[in-house]
Design a protein around this motif. Structure first.
Motif, PDB file in Angstrom:
ATOM      1  N   LEU A 175       1.045  -1.186  -0.083  1.00 36.23           N
ATOM      2  CA  LEU A 175       0.151  -0.101   0.030  1.00 36.23           C
ATOM      3  C   LEU A 175       0.763   1.387  -0.027  1.00 36.23           C
ATOM      4  N   VAL A 176       2.009   1.089   0.925  1.00 34.07           N
ATOM      5  CA  VAL A 176       2.935   2.534   0.706  1.00 34.07           C
ATOM      6  C   VAL A 176       3.514   2.652  -0.575  1.00 34.07           C
ATOM      7  N   VAL A 177       4.099   1.613  -1.039  1.00 37.56           N
ATOM      8  CA  VAL A 177       4.691   1.774  -2.443  1.00 37.56           C
ATOM      9  C   VAL A 177       3.832   2.373  -3.415  1.00 37.56           C
ATOM     10  N   ARG A 178       2.669   1.395  -3.484  1.00 35.50           N
ATOM     11  CA  ARG A 178       1.574   1.922  -4.530  1.00 35.50           C
ATOM     12  C   ARG A 178       1.116   3.483  -4.377  1.00 35.50           C
ATOM     13  N   THR A 179       0.942   3.894  -2.997  1.00 37.03           N
ATOM     14  CA  THR A 179       0.548   5.327  -2.945  1.00 37.03           C
ATOM     15  C   THR A 179       1.744   6.324  -3.340  1.00 37.03           C
ATOM     16  N   GLU A 180       2.985   5.836  -3.061  1.00 40.38           N
ATOM     17  CA  GLU A 180       3.753   6.541  -3.567  1.00 40.38           C
ATOM     18  C   GLU A 180       4.031   6.718  -4.897  1.00 40.38           C
ATOM     19  N   ASP A 181       4.041   5.587  -5.604  1.00 40.82           N
ATOM     20  CA  ASP A 181       3.866   5.539  -7.032  1.00 40.82           C
ATOM     21  C   ASP A 181       2.779   6.405  -7.697  1.00 40.82           C
ATOM     22  N   ALA A 182       1.520   6.705  -6.817  1.00 41.86           N
ATOM     23  CA  ALA A 182       0.488   7.328  -7.611  1.00 41.86           C
ATOM     24  C   ALA A 182       0.587   8.887  -7.323  1.00 41.86           C
ATOM     25  N   GLU A 183       1.253   9.174  -6.449  1.00 43.63           N
ATOM     26  CA  GLU A 183       1.656  10.552  -6.181  1.00 43.63           C
ATOM     27  C   GLU A 183       2.318  11.436  -7.399  1.00 43.63           C
ATOM     28  N   PRO A 184       1.413  12.426  -7.802  1.00 41.82           N
ATOM     29  CA  PRO A 184       1.988  13.389  -8.804  1.00 41.82           C
ATOM     30  C   PRO A 184       3.587  13.779  -8.644  1.00 41.82           C
ATOM     31  N   SER A 185       4.090  13.937  -9.626  1.00 42.65           N
ATOM     32  CA  SER A 185       5.480  14.152  -9.476  1.00 42.65           C
ATOM     33  C   SER A 185       5.885  15.619  -8.924  1.00 42.65           C
TER      34      SER A 185
END
Ligand SMILES: Cc1cc2nc3c(=O)[nH]c(=O)nc-3n(C[C@H](O)[C@H](O)[C@H](O)COP(=O)(O)O)c2cc1C
Length: 187
Positions: A175-185
């Protein structure tokens, strides 16, 4: 990712669970800070990509420092992927009613504090008969007998399902990794 793992404990078992969670997250490549939520000086929750709290039930409630911490830091806690590990004996009870009771504790915490864990894991705790004084030993033996748990007071008993805890940590890590990947740059 940077993950904060905080615990409250009275008899030490929730600390052991938090240490296990922290070690597991590290093997999954995260940078982990582990601390006792009652001690000042730990890292500021708002600076982490994920937060895990571990807390035990004693006499039907979480220790006061958990209530205070969750109230004070609810905004930071709610703003990142976060999980709560509720440690109790009732969750391992033979009685469905008792297990249901144990499953309701985190909701009570949420109502009291405004802290809404995204993930909740219920871990069965420990019976430390060898460490309790006479009255505590008798009280816990009585409760354990009622719930179909261990009553041999000549030794300690650890009821935690460590494999289930590992599966929970794996899901939280994803979940932590997915959330970080989904964050806009940021750029
Ligand atoms: C004095 C005392 C009261 C407890 N009360 C409860 C309770 O009300 N419900 C429950 O499910 N477990 C209860 N437990 C079991 C604890 O949740 C369990 O022992 C847990 O492992 C304690 O965590 P800690 O070592 O981090 O304090 C109690 C334990 C003790 C020693």
């Amino acid at each position: 990712m940077a993950i904060l793992v905080l615990y409250a404990t009275v008899e030490g078992h929730s600390r052991k669970i938090a240490e296990h969670v922290a070690a597991d997250l590290e093997t999954r490549g995260h940078m982990v800070v582990l601390g006792d939520l009652r001690e000042p000086g730990f890292a500021v929750p708002g600076r982490f990509d994920g937060i895990v709290l571990c807390a035990p039930i004693h006499i039907g409630r979480y220790p006061d420092p958990v209530i205070h911490f969750a109230t004070d830091w609810k905004d930071a806690l709610n703003s990142v992927p976060n999980a709560f590990v509720s440690v109790s004996l009732a969750i391992a009870s033979e009685s469905e009613e008792e297990r249901e009771h144990a499953r309701a504790y985190p909701l009570g915490l949420e109502k009291k504090t405004g802290y809404r864990p995204q993930f909740v894991h219920h871990a069965a705790g420990a019976l430390k008969y060898l460490e309790y004084d006479f009255f505590k030993r008798m009280m816990l033996r009585h409760i354990s007998a009622k719930e179909g748990g261990p009553v041999d007071t000549s030794r300690d008993h650890e009821l935690t399902d460590w494999d289930a805890l590992d599966r929970f940590v794996a899901d939280f890590s994803d979940l932590v990794v997915r959330t970080e990947d989904a964050e806009p740059s940021a750029i």
